[in-house]
Scaffold this motif. Structure first.
Motif, PDB file in Angstrom:
ATOM      1  N   ALA A  95      60.267  55.492 106.807  1.00 63.34           N
ATOM      2  CA  ALA A  95      58.931  56.026 107.700  1.00 63.34           C
ATOM      3  C   ALA A  95      58.621  57.493 107.996  1.00 63.34           C
ATOM      4  CB  ALA A  95      59.780  55.536 109.294  1.00 63.34           C
ATOM      5  N   GLU A  96      60.600  58.838 107.294  1.00 65.37           N
ATOM      6  CA  GLU A  96      60.716  59.618 106.719  1.00 65.37           C
ATOM      7  C   GLU A  96      58.716  60.506 106.005  1.00 65.37           C
ATOM      8  OE1 GLU A  96      64.207  58.037 108.440  1.00 65.37           O
ATOM      9  OE2 GLU A  96      63.217  57.646 106.889  1.00 65.37           O
ATOM     10  N   ALA A  97      58.994  59.249 105.505  1.00 64.74           N
ATOM     11  CA  ALA A  97      57.965  59.893 104.626  1.00 64.74           C
ATOM     12  C   ALA A  97      56.820  59.903 105.275  1.00 64.74           C
ATOM     13  CB  ALA A  97      58.236  59.343 103.084  1.00 64.74           C
ATOM     14  N   LEU A  98      56.906  58.739 106.036  1.00 70.06           N
ATOM     15  CA  LEU A  98      55.221  58.608 106.451  1.00 70.06           C
ATOM     16  C   LEU A  98      54.471  60.158 107.738  1.00 70.06           C
ATOM     17  CD1 LEU A  98      55.460  55.143 107.109  1.00 70.06           C
ATOM     18  CD2 LEU A  98      53.599  56.454 105.949  1.00 70.06           C
ATOM     19  N   ASP A  99      56.182  60.559 108.220  1.00 66.24           N
ATOM     20  CA  ASP A  99      55.979  61.812 109.535  1.00 66.24           C
ATOM     21  C   ASP A  99      56.111  62.746 108.963  1.00 66.24           C
ATOM     22  OD1 ASP A  99      57.278  59.897 111.552  1.00 66.24           O
ATOM     23  OD2 ASP A  99      59.570  60.677 111.125  1.00 66.24           O
ATOM     24  N   THR A 127      45.084  68.297 107.074  1.00 63.36           N
ATOM     25  CA  THR A 127      44.075  68.055 106.293  1.00 63.36           C
ATOM     26  C   THR A 127      44.175  67.249 106.036  1.00 63.36           C
ATOM     27  OG1 THR A 127      44.436  69.761 104.591  1.00 63.36           O
ATOM     28  CG2 THR A 127      43.821  70.679 106.123  1.00 63.36           C
ATOM     29  N   GLU A 128      43.184  66.704 105.264  1.00 65.08           N
ATOM     30  CA  GLU A 128      42.952  65.918 104.774  1.00 65.08           C
ATOM     31  C   GLU A 128      43.547  65.530 103.391  1.00 65.08           C
ATOM     32  OE1 GLU A 128      40.616  66.487 106.330  1.00 65.08           O
ATOM     33  OE2 GLU A 128      39.406  64.873 107.578  1.00 65.08           O
ATOM     34  N   ASP A 129      43.151  66.258 103.217  1.00 63.34           N
ATOM     35  CA  ASP A 129      43.710  67.476 101.419  1.00 63.34           C
ATOM     36  C   ASP A 129      44.756  67.055 102.066  1.00 63.34           C
ATOM     37  OD1 ASP A 129      40.863  67.585 101.284  1.00 63.34           O
ATOM     38  OD2 ASP A 129      40.645  69.634 100.067  1.00 63.34           O
ATOM     39  N   GLU A 130      45.540  67.888 102.108  1.00 62.66           N
ATOM     40  CA  GLU A 130      46.922  67.823 102.383  1.00 62.66           C
ATOM     41  C   GLU A 130      47.899  66.545 102.411  1.00 62.66           C
ATOM     42  OE1 GLU A 130      48.327  72.520 104.317  1.00 62.66           O
ATOM     43  OE2 GLU A 130      47.467  70.661 105.944  1.00 62.66           O
ATOM     44  N   ILE A 131      46.965  66.202 103.415  1.00 66.41           N
ATOM     45  CA  ILE A 131      47.938  64.327 103.263  1.00 66.41           C
ATOM     46  C   ILE A 131      47.541  63.845 101.829  1.00 66.41           C
ATOM     47  CG2 ILE A 131      47.035  62.289 104.745  1.00 66.41           C
ATOM     48  CD1 ILE A 131      46.350  64.219 107.151  1.00 66.41           C
ATOM     49  N   LEU A 132      45.866  63.466 101.339  1.00 63.49           N
ATOM     50  CA  LEU A 132      45.878  62.668 100.082  1.00 63.49           C
ATOM     51  C   LEU A 132      46.909  63.073  99.187  1.00 63.49           C
ATOM     52  CD1 LEU A 132      41.931  62.748 100.276  1.00 63.49           C
ATOM     53  CD2 LEU A 132      44.102  60.923 100.814  1.00 63.49           C
ATOM     54  N   ALA A 133      46.822  64.463  99.431  1.00 69.76           N
ATOM     55  CA  ALA A 133      48.439  64.911  98.076  1.00 69.76           C
ATOM     56  C   ALA A 133      49.362  64.628  98.379  1.00 69.76           C
ATOM     57  CB  ALA A 133      47.751  66.602  97.690  1.00 69.76           C
ATOM     58  N   GLY A 134      50.035  64.839  99.384  1.00 68.21           N
ATOM     59  CA  GLY A 134      51.339  64.243  99.898  1.00 68.21           C
ATOM     60  C   GLY A 134      51.655  62.901  99.304  1.00 68.21           C
ATOM     61  N   PHE A 135      50.840  62.211  99.576  1.00 69.17           N
ATOM     62  CA  PHE A 135      50.684  60.395  99.430  1.00 69.17           C
ATOM     63  C   PHE A 135      50.501  60.452  98.262  1.00 69.17           C
ATOM     64  CE2 PHE A 135      48.962  56.127  98.789  1.00 69.17           C
ATOM     65  CZ  PHE A 135      49.159  55.604  99.962  1.00 69.17           C
ATOM     66  N   ALA A 136      50.058  60.780  97.396  1.00 72.24           N
ATOM     67  CA  ALA A 136      49.574  60.510  95.412  1.00 72.24           C
ATOM     68  C   ALA A 136      50.517  61.324  95.605  1.00 72.24           C
ATOM     69  CB  ALA A 136      48.318  61.674  95.226  1.00 72.24           C
ATOM     70  N   GLN A 137      51.473  62.406  95.346  1.00 72.06           N
ATOM     71  CA  GLN A 137      52.816  62.360  94.667  1.00 72.06           C
ATOM     72  C   GLN A 137      54.428  61.491  95.004  1.00 72.06           C
ATOM     73  OE1 GLN A 137      54.594  66.375  95.886  1.00 72.06           O
ATOM     74  NE2 GLN A 137      55.753  66.235  94.206  1.00 72.06           N
ATOM     75  N   MET A 138      54.128  61.455  96.471  1.00 76.32           N
ATOM     76  CA  MET A 138      55.507  60.072  96.634  1.00 76.32           C
ATOM     77  C   MET A 138      54.305  58.794  96.076  1.00 76.32           C
ATOM     78  SD  MET A 138      54.819  61.044 101.027  1.00 76.32           S
ATOM     79  CE  MET A 138      55.870  62.481 102.233  1.00 76.32           C
ATOM     80  N   ALA A 139      53.480  58.523  96.137  1.00 75.68           N
ATOM     81  CA  ALA A 139      53.332  56.788  96.000  1.00 75.68           C
ATOM     82  C   ALA A 139      52.922  57.257  94.107  1.00 75.68           C
ATOM     83  CB  ALA A 139      51.986  56.870  96.270  1.00 75.68           C
ATOM     84  N   HIS A 140      52.944  58.163  93.638  1.00 76.77           N
ATOM     85  CA  HIS A 140      53.202  58.589  92.245  1.00 76.77           C
ATOM     86  C   HIS A 140      51.553  57.995  91.262  1.00 76.77           C
ATOM     87  CE1 HIS A 140      56.859  59.511  92.202  1.00 76.77           C
ATOM     88  NE2 HIS A 140      57.374  58.039  92.523  1.00 76.77           N
TER      89      HIS A 140
END
Length: 228
Positions: free
Chosen positions: A135-139, A146-159
């Protein structure tokens, strides 16, 4: 994107944990009773049937069917996280890959919510932290603008990585469905790769997953046919 641990799983222990949790599920007679109840009566019955903590935590912000829906989602997420944390080796790999559907679900919810200008609290209400991301990672993803920042953050978290053609479409603000289609395919491709069908139990799981994929494809075909 996906790598097996190479270690055998603790199947007996995890199966015992799952069976114990399965025993707590509502039985058929419970659903038959609820058919005769009003929504407040159903809420009280569900709360007394093992969902009291979730119902209490959410009662200050929700009521009625919304409270029931989100309380059962919250309980399910907690159960899945417990099962994942109890698993080891190749079993953990498979469980993690299967529960990744909720990581992708949450990504789509965040991207959609941001595109519609929803507040962070409203987006959080629709998240189901039942995958590998906490939940902390999703927060943290919700805090990005921006969508770019969200996708970059998710990509890093989900490898994982997103191909440039998908990123270009999203950046142009043309069609979020392209992203949703891509992550759905990624999910099933990685899930199949996570299963080594060399034993009967894993072969059964692979057959189950392939049936789920067939069902998803059938749903897609029917929806697109209906839409012309």
């Amino acid at each position: 994107m996906f790598r097996r641990s190479g270690k055998k799983g603790n199947y007996a222990y995890t199966v015992a944990r799952v069976k114990a949790k399965k025993a707590l599920l509502l039985k058929e007679e419970g659903y038959n009773k609820m058919l005769m109840m009003s929504v407040p009566e159903i809420s009280r019955y569900v709360s007394e049937s093992g969902y009291q903590k979730e119902m209490t935590d959410l009662a200050s912000r929700m009521s009625g069917m919304e409270l029931l829906e989100y309380a059962t989602y919250a309980s399910m997420a907690e159960v899945f996280r417990n099962i994942l944390s109890a698993s080891e080796g190749e079993l953990k790999d498979m469980v993690s890959a299967y529960l990744a559907k909720w990581d992708y679900w949450n990504l789509k919810v965040i991207i959609r919510g941001k595109s519609y200008g929803l507040q962070a609290d409203r987006i959080k209400e629709d998240l189901v932290p039942a995958g590998s991301l906490s939940a902390e990672a999703l927060d943290k993803l919700i805090t990005y603008d921006t969508e770019d920042e969200i996708l970059a953050g998710f990509a890093q978290m989900a490898h994982m990585t997103f191909p440039q053609d998908v990123l270009s479409v999203i950046k142009a603000g043309k069609y979020l469905g392209v992203l949703e289609d891509y992550v759905d395919k990624c999910y099933y491709e990685n899930l199949v790769k996570s299963i080594d069908p060399s034993s009967r139990p894993t072969k059964l799981f692979l057959d189950f997953v392939k049936t789920e994929i067939d069902t998803k494809n059938l749903e897609t075909i029917l929806k697109l046919k209906i839409e012309g």
